[in-house]
Write an enzyme that holds these catalytic residues in place. Structure first.
Site, PDB file in Angstrom:
ATOM      1  N   ASP A  26       0.733  -1.066   0.008  1.00  0.00           N
ATOM      2  CA  ASP A  26      -0.159  -0.007   0.123  1.00  0.00           C
ATOM      3  C   ASP A  26       0.728   1.248   0.003  1.00  0.00           C
ATOM      4  O   ASP A  26       2.007   1.138   0.700  1.00  0.00           O
ATOM      5  CB  ASP A  26      -0.806   0.069   1.164  1.00  0.00           C
ATOM      6  CG  ASP A  26      -1.975   1.234   1.159  1.00  0.00           C
ATOM      7  OD1 ASP A  26      -2.443   1.321   0.053  1.00  0.00           O
ATOM      8  OD2 ASP A  26      -2.567   1.402   2.180  1.00  0.00           O
ATOM      9  N   GLY A  27       0.245   2.309  -0.676  1.00  0.00           N
ATOM     10  CA  GLY A  27       0.831   3.756  -0.545  1.00  0.00           C
ATOM     11  C   GLY A  27       1.489   4.113  -1.858  1.00  0.00           C
ATOM     12  O   GLY A  27       1.972   5.148  -2.038  1.00  0.00           O
ATOM     13  N   HIS A  43       1.956   3.457  -9.085  1.00  0.00           N
ATOM     14  CA  HIS A  43       1.784   1.864  -9.430  1.00  0.00           C
ATOM     15  C   HIS A  43       3.111   1.542 -10.195  1.00  0.00           C
ATOM     16  O   HIS A  43       3.377   0.378 -10.024  1.00  0.00           O
ATOM     17  CB  HIS A  43       0.646   1.822 -10.123  1.00  0.00           C
ATOM     18  CG  HIS A  43      -0.525   2.248  -9.317  1.00  0.00           C
ATOM     19  ND1 HIS A  43      -0.786   1.885  -8.075  1.00  0.00           N
ATOM     20  CD2 HIS A  43      -1.738   2.834  -9.754  1.00  0.00           C
ATOM     21  CE1 HIS A  43      -1.913   2.332  -7.515  1.00  0.00           C
ATOM     22  NE2 HIS A  43      -2.408   2.933  -8.317  1.00  0.00           N
ATOM     23  N   GLU A  73     -12.195  -4.909  -3.953  1.00  0.00           N
ATOM     24  CA  GLU A  73     -12.815  -3.642  -3.838  1.00  0.00           C
ATOM     25  C   GLU A  73     -12.211  -2.382  -4.788  1.00  0.00           C
ATOM     26  O   GLU A  73     -12.632  -1.262  -4.933  1.00  0.00           O
ATOM     27  CB  GLU A  73     -12.550  -3.057  -2.420  1.00  0.00           C
ATOM     28  CG  GLU A  73     -13.552  -3.968  -1.408  1.00  0.00           C
ATOM     29  CD  GLU A  73     -13.371  -5.339  -1.144  1.00  0.00           C
ATOM     30  OE1 GLU A  73     -11.898  -5.446  -1.165  1.00  0.00           O
ATOM     31  OE2 GLU A  73     -14.210  -6.140  -0.932  1.00  0.00           O
ATOM     32  N   LEU A 137      11.074 -20.553  -4.795  1.00  0.00           N
ATOM     33  CA  LEU A 137      10.185 -19.549  -4.000  1.00  0.00           C
ATOM     34  C   LEU A 137       8.726 -19.916  -4.814  1.00  0.00           C
ATOM     35  O   LEU A 137       8.766 -19.709  -6.153  1.00  0.00           O
ATOM     36  CB  LEU A 137      10.693 -18.190  -4.346  1.00  0.00           C
ATOM     37  CG  LEU A 137       9.606 -17.156  -3.856  1.00  0.00           C
ATOM     38  CD1 LEU A 137       9.575 -16.928  -2.587  1.00  0.00           C
ATOM     39  CD2 LEU A 137      10.238 -15.643  -4.341  1.00  0.00           C
ATOM     40  N   HIS A 199      -3.520   0.640   9.550  1.00  0.00           N
ATOM     41  CA  HIS A 199      -3.518  -0.600  10.159  1.00  0.00           C
ATOM     42  C   HIS A 199      -4.581  -1.275  10.105  1.00  0.00           C
ATOM     43  O   HIS A 199      -5.687  -1.548  10.873  1.00  0.00           O
ATOM     44  CB  HIS A 199      -3.469  -0.138  11.801  1.00  0.00           C
ATOM     45  CG  HIS A 199      -1.868   0.406  12.017  1.00  0.00           C
ATOM     46  ND1 HIS A 199      -1.650   0.494  13.487  1.00  0.00           N
ATOM     47  CD2 HIS A 199      -1.251   0.750  11.332  1.00  0.00           C
ATOM     48  CE1 HIS A 199      -0.496   1.162  13.465  1.00  0.00           C
ATOM     49  NE2 HIS A 199      -0.020   1.220  12.101  1.00  0.00           N
ATOM     50  N   SER A 202      -8.172  -4.822   5.043  1.00  0.00           N
ATOM     51  CA  SER A 202      -8.702  -4.474   3.919  1.00  0.00           C
ATOM     52  C   SER A 202      -8.937  -5.661   3.025  1.00  0.00           C
ATOM     53  O   SER A 202      -8.823  -5.808   1.799  1.00  0.00           O
ATOM     54  CB  SER A 202      -7.986  -3.507   3.076  1.00  0.00           C
ATOM     55  OG  SER A 202      -7.140  -2.383   3.607  1.00  0.00           O
TER      56      SER A 202
HETATM   57  C1  IPE Z   1      -5.278  -2.930  -0.228  1.00  0.00           C
HETATM   58  O1  IPE Z   1      -4.989  -1.426  -0.584  1.00  0.00           O
HETATM   59  C2  IPE Z   1      -5.348  -3.438  -1.499  1.00  0.00           C
HETATM   60  C3  IPE Z   1      -3.849  -3.402  -2.068  1.00  0.00           C
HETATM   61  C4  IPE Z   1      -2.855  -3.275  -1.738  1.00  0.00           C
HETATM   62  C5  IPE Z   1      -3.943  -4.125  -3.490  1.00  0.00           C
HETATM   63  P1  IPE Z   1      -6.127  -0.354  -0.285  1.00  0.00           P
HETATM   64  O2  IPE Z   1      -5.374   0.918  -0.573  1.00  0.00           O
HETATM   65  O3  IPE Z   1      -7.043  -0.856  -1.685  1.00  0.00           O
HETATM   66  O4  IPE Z   1      -6.851  -0.528   0.953  1.00  0.00           O
HETATM   67  P2  IPE Z   1      -7.925   0.714   1.708  1.00  0.00           P
HETATM   68  O5  IPE Z   1      -8.806   1.263   0.599  1.00  0.00           O
HETATM   69  O6  IPE Z   1      -6.949   1.657   2.018  1.00  0.00           O
HETATM   70  O7  IPE Z   1      -8.651  -0.107   2.722  1.00  0.00           O
HETATM   71  C1  IPE Z   2      -1.569   0.167  -3.322  1.00  0.00           C
HETATM   72  O1  IPE Z   2      -1.243   1.384  -3.339  1.00  0.00           O
HETATM   73  C2  IPE Z   2      -1.782  -0.531  -4.688  1.00  0.00           C
HETATM   74  C3  IPE Z   2      -3.281  -0.801  -5.053  1.00  0.00           C
HETATM   75  C4  IPE Z   2      -4.331  -0.863  -4.154  1.00  0.00           C
HETATM   76  C5  IPE Z   2      -3.461  -1.370  -6.398  1.00  0.00           C
HETATM   77  P1  IPE Z   2      -2.616   2.630  -3.425  1.00  0.00           P
HETATM   78  O2  IPE Z   2      -3.024   2.746  -4.800  1.00  0.00           O
HETATM   79  O3  IPE Z   2      -3.667   2.054  -2.443  1.00  0.00           O
HETATM   80  O4  IPE Z   2      -1.931   3.784  -2.711  1.00  0.00           O
HETATM   81  P2  IPE Z   2      -2.576   4.716  -1.571  1.00  0.00           P
HETATM   82  O5  IPE Z   2      -2.830   3.983  -0.401  1.00  0.00           O
HETATM   83  O6  IPE Z   2      -3.766   5.643  -2.315  1.00  0.00           O
HETATM   84  O7  IPE Z   2      -1.415   5.852  -1.391  1.00  0.00           O
HETATM   85 MG    MG Z   3      -4.138   2.451  -0.551  1.00  0.00          MG
END
Ligand code: IPE
Ligand code: IPE
Ligand code: MG
Length: 258
Positions: A26-27, A43, A73, A137, A199, A202
């Site tokens: 995430d992030g 991404h 989602e 792996l 935390h 998801s």
């Molecule tokens: C969870 O991250 C899904 C992936 C990392 C693929 P999200 O960014 O979608 O989760 P929420 O929406 O913050 O819970």
């Molecule tokens: C996770 O990063 C990647 C996917 C969910 C595909 P995000 O796109 O959720 O990045 P943030 O959380 O919005 O920064």
């Molecule tokens: Mg995210």
């Protein structure tokens, strides 16, 4: 002690290494936005972090690495962002599979693939078939995956088997149910990492994380490198996993004393 540590990354770990690690990557969006760029730039940068984490997991001797690439989602995101994510998945499959195979890595994809274009599904199946006997792996990519979907999907398959007389409903146990869920062919999940500072789970591996250790870090996914991964592993290695027992029961000093 051998000075050849080429098969091992340096770390201060004490306990056993995790056999199976899952990561909520995430992030990406915030990483890009912090630089005044489009979320999709994040991404793309995230793919480099995927490569680094796969390399590290293999080097470290982890047997399975499950990466959350797209949740059930995530379809709710802006159409353009979803499109870029699908394109990236496609591109990465085309460019990386040969390398994975060369490195003796088995690729698997979990999730509800029925939502994907047939061409993409064919590509996934082909890559899985090509790499299925690889042993260094297992790289397990969760795409259109949801933990609740996984459980419902397992339940549906059991109902079908009961209806066909293959299984008796009174014979269903946690163990037999588990066989119908995703990842039952992989070692039990030991460690679940989430980058990006939030935390929560998801809707990731709800069934499988019953006794996984959780590790949350602030690092945004594109910045998650070998060192950050190693920090997570070292943290894991210092934990005592009790599985419902007392600390004394599971202490190494008490082995064999029940
Ligand atoms: C969870 O991250 C899904 C992936 C990392 C693929 P999200 O960014 O979608 O989760 P929420 O929406 O913050 O819970
Ligand atoms: C996770 O990063 C990647 C996917 C969910 C595909 P995000 O796109 O959720 O990045 P943030 O959380 O919005 O920064
Ligand atoms: Mg995210």
């Amino acid at each position: 002690m051998s000075s050849d540590s080429s098969n091992e990354a340096s770390s201060s770990s004490e306990g056993a290494l995790p056999k199976h690690v899952a990561i909520i990557m995430d992030g990406n969006g915030r990483w890009a936005q912090q630089q005044g760029k489009l979320r999709t730039f994040g991404h793309k940068a995230g793919v480099d972090a995927v490569r680094a984490s796969v390399r590290f997991a293999r080097k470290k001797g982890i047997k399975a690495l499950t990466l959350f690439a797209f949740s059930s989602e995530n379809w709710k995101r802006p159409k353009d962002e979803v499109k870029v994510l699908m394109q990236l998945f496609n591109l990465v499959l085309s460019s990386e599979v040969k390398k994975l195979n060369k490195n003796n890595i088995r690729l698997k994809v979990i999730g509800d693939l029925s939502a994907f274009e047939q061409k993409l599904v064919d590509k996934i199946r082909k890559a899985e078939a090509l790499t299925e006997n690889n042993t260094s792996l297992t790289l397990n990519i969760a795409a259109n995956y949801g933990g609740r979907w996984d459980i419902v999907n397992a339940a549906k398959q059991i109902v079908a088997d009961v209806e066909q007389g293959l299984v008796k409903s009174e014979e269903i146990t946690e163990e037999s149910f588990n066989k119908y869920t995703c990842m039952s062919d992989l070692p039990t999940l030991d460690l679940l990492i989430r980058t990006g500072g939030d935390h929560r789970v998801s809707n990731f591996l709800l069934w499988q994380c019953a006794y996984a250790e959780f590790y949350f870090c602030e690092t945004l996914w594109p910045d998650f490198d070998e060192q950050k991964f190693d920090e997570a592993i070292s943290d894991f290695c210092q934990r005592q996993r009790r599985f419902g027992q007392t600390g004394e029961q599971v202490s190494p000093d008490n082995q064999g004393q029940g």
